[in-house]
Scaffold this motif. Structure first.
Motif: not given
Length: 553
Positions: A368-375, A394-398
């Motif tokens: 999930l952490r890596s996904i957030l760097r994949q736009d 939660v952080r990703a949705s915010l």
């Protein structure tokens, strides 16, 4: 008879089984080599039994039920198994120079000519359902290869000879293929191989209920387990620790994905094979049994640009189907969808899917952490299992992402407590959570033997307590189509908690689940048991099924 010359579609409309709109829709979807009847069956507009009754009337060919038909076992010598399988037919009896056969498609004149030429007999045809014919073929043609006969001449082997015995075209390979084919024909979701003190029991889970398929002698246990382990690329020499494997096979021209799990027990390894029918993956939200109100609420949540949508329920409650159907609805070239799953059950075109691999440190949280760097625009997390995954979701949705995931809880409201237990701050939870869908699967009443019934006193009390008015209920009487169970297939029942400003305010103030439930009730929220009873009222399932999976509290 002029009536018999009418087209099948017109007859079905005339008899009221389908509407003109449904007929037009089926004709549009029909490909050149498809039969109209097959398209209508796929769409669920009619049952096979209804189709057969209309064909019987249209063609003047009698319909036969093979469930208790006294088929002459000698008939299997006249018609080869290959022809019976490929042409979907079953020889019944011989009277003089007439050979009686049951066919799923009585208009298959090539098959009739083949039988006439190969046997030299005149052929008389009757109509039977595909299911009936497949069961009869399995019952009568497999008699030649009964398990005891297969292994009569088999010598006792040591470990060195084991691998060659189960890799070549041996009786054990045939037996495992038979078990898989039978499971697919029965529409089983899992095959259980239970090793016991003196025998091995094979059980199938059909429509959520386990039933014994056959019992094998104990001396076959090691060879059976070794064969399945080889199929799943597992270590056949290791029997002390659990193992997991996966294999794609074609069974009866169907692509099937098998997930294999082994577990050491006192009497040997227990094996469970989960069957994922790749050709039948449910990817349409409209076909998952949502009520109009619930469908509207879910699509509104999915159309939001950010927020978390959670699907809850126990193992085997259809959460994955709902997730994949939701992703399929959102899938377009304008959005970047990335998933992290364990395991990836169905491969979806146009979606980037990541497989969890704990051995190399690829967990839900790290993925999930890596996904957030994949736009990404939309993220799907297979399951929220720990605080770290929950926090990143939660952080990703915010930060402007739509996050879909599942979590193991009993109902929608208790999910809030579960997330707070995972150390998610209530104010972050209130800001990020859009809604929670809780679901269960119940068995559907078989459409071929559905009969109207009066309500029992207990049913009257249950419906009255939930404020639902109902005059009659339905039950399946039991027929060959449903193996005399009265049920065929399953449907989901749902409850949906949509977080409005008041519920978010209650979460931030750490109000109890009871207080949130009281408020949701006032706002007209429909709980699992309410949705189930509405489906009982519509004649889709029974009160017993609903109360089996949902509490009336």
């Amino acid at each position: 008879m002029n009536q018999s010359r009418k087209r099948l579609g017109d007859l079905l409309v005339e008899t009221g089984l389908i509407s003109k709109e449904q007929l037009e829709e089926a004709l549009e979807q029909k490909t050149s080599n498809q039969k109209l009847g097959d398209v209508l069956l796929q769409q669920g507009y009619i049952t096979e039994q209804q189709l057969i009754e209309v064909l019987e009337y249209q063609l003047g060919i009698p319909h036969v039920s093979l469930y208790r038909y006294p088929i002459d076992p000698k008939m299997t010598n006249l018609v080869p198994k290959e022809i019976a399988n490929t042409r979907n037919l079953m020889p019944l009896k011989l009277e003089g120079d007439k050979l009686f056969i049951a066919m799923a498609d009585p208009m298959d004149f090539f098959a009739i000519d083949d039988i006439r030429l190969s046997t030299g007999f005149e052929v008389e045809v009757a109509i039977a359902t595909k299911d009936d014919i497949l069961k009869a073929i399995h019952k009568y043609y497999e008699l030649e290869d009964t398990v005891e006969e297969l292994f009569e001449e088999m010598p006792s082997t040591d470990d060195k000879e084991m691998e060659t015995l189960i890799e070549n075209d041996s009786p054990m390979v045939k037996l495992v293929n038979q078990l898989l084919l039978r499971a697919v024909q029965e529409r089983a979701s899992d095959i259980h191989i239970d090793t016991q003190e003196s025998k091995v029991i094979i059980r199938y889970r059909v429509d959520g209920v386990l039933k014994t398929e056959r019992t094998l002698p104990k001396h076959m246990q090691n060879m059976l387990i070794a064969r399945i382990k080889i199929m799943g690329n597992l270590d056949i020499t290791e029997s002390r620790i659990p193992q997991d494997g996966r294999i794609k096979v074609n069974i009866d021209f169907h692509p099937i994905d098998l997930r294999i799990s082994t577990l050491p027990t006192v009497y040997g390894e227990k094996i469970v094979m989960r069957i994922l029918d790749l050709g039948n993956s449910l990817n349409d939200l409209e076909k998952l049994g949502f009520s109009e109100k619930h469908y509207e609420q879910l699509t509104e949540m999915l159309d939001m640009p950010n927020g978390i949508v959670l699907i809850t329920g126990p193992t085997g409650s259809g959460k994955s189907s709902t997730l994949y159907a939701s992703l399929n609805r959102l899938n377009s070239e304008q959005v970047n969808i990335i998933t992290v799953e364990d395991p990836v059950e169905y491969q979806l075109e146009g979606i980037n899917q990541i497989q969890v691999n704990t051995k190399v440190g690829m967990t839900f949280a790290s993925g999930l952490r890596s996904i957030l760097r994949q736009d990404p625009d939309i993220i799907m997390v297979g399951e929220i299992r720990d605080s770290e995954t929950a926090e990143i979701a939660v952080r990703a949705s915010l930060t402007g992402h739509l996050v879909l995931s599942t979590i193991h809880t009993n109902d929608s409201i208790s999910t809030i407590n579960r997330l707070v237990d995972m150390k998610i701050e209530p104010f972050l939870l209130a800001a990020s959570l859009s809604g929670i869908v809780s679901q269960r699967l119940v068995r559907k009443i078989c459409r071929d033997c559905k009969k109207e019934h009066e309500l029992t006193l207990r049913e009257k009390a249950i419906f009255s307590k939930r404020g639902i008015e109902v005059d009659k209920v339905y039950r399946g009487e039991g027929c060959p189509t449903c193996n005399m169970t009265g049920y065929r297939d399953r449907i989901a029942i749902h409850e949906m908690l949509v977080l409005d400003d008041e519920i978010k305010h209650m979460i931030m103030n750490e109000k109890s689940s009871h207080a949130i439930k009281e408020y949701a009730l006032k706002k007209g929220m429909s709980f699992l048991v309410d949705d189930g009873l509405e489906k009982v009222k519509l004649g889709l399932t029974t009160t017993e099924e609903v109360l089996r999976v949902a509490t009336d509290k």
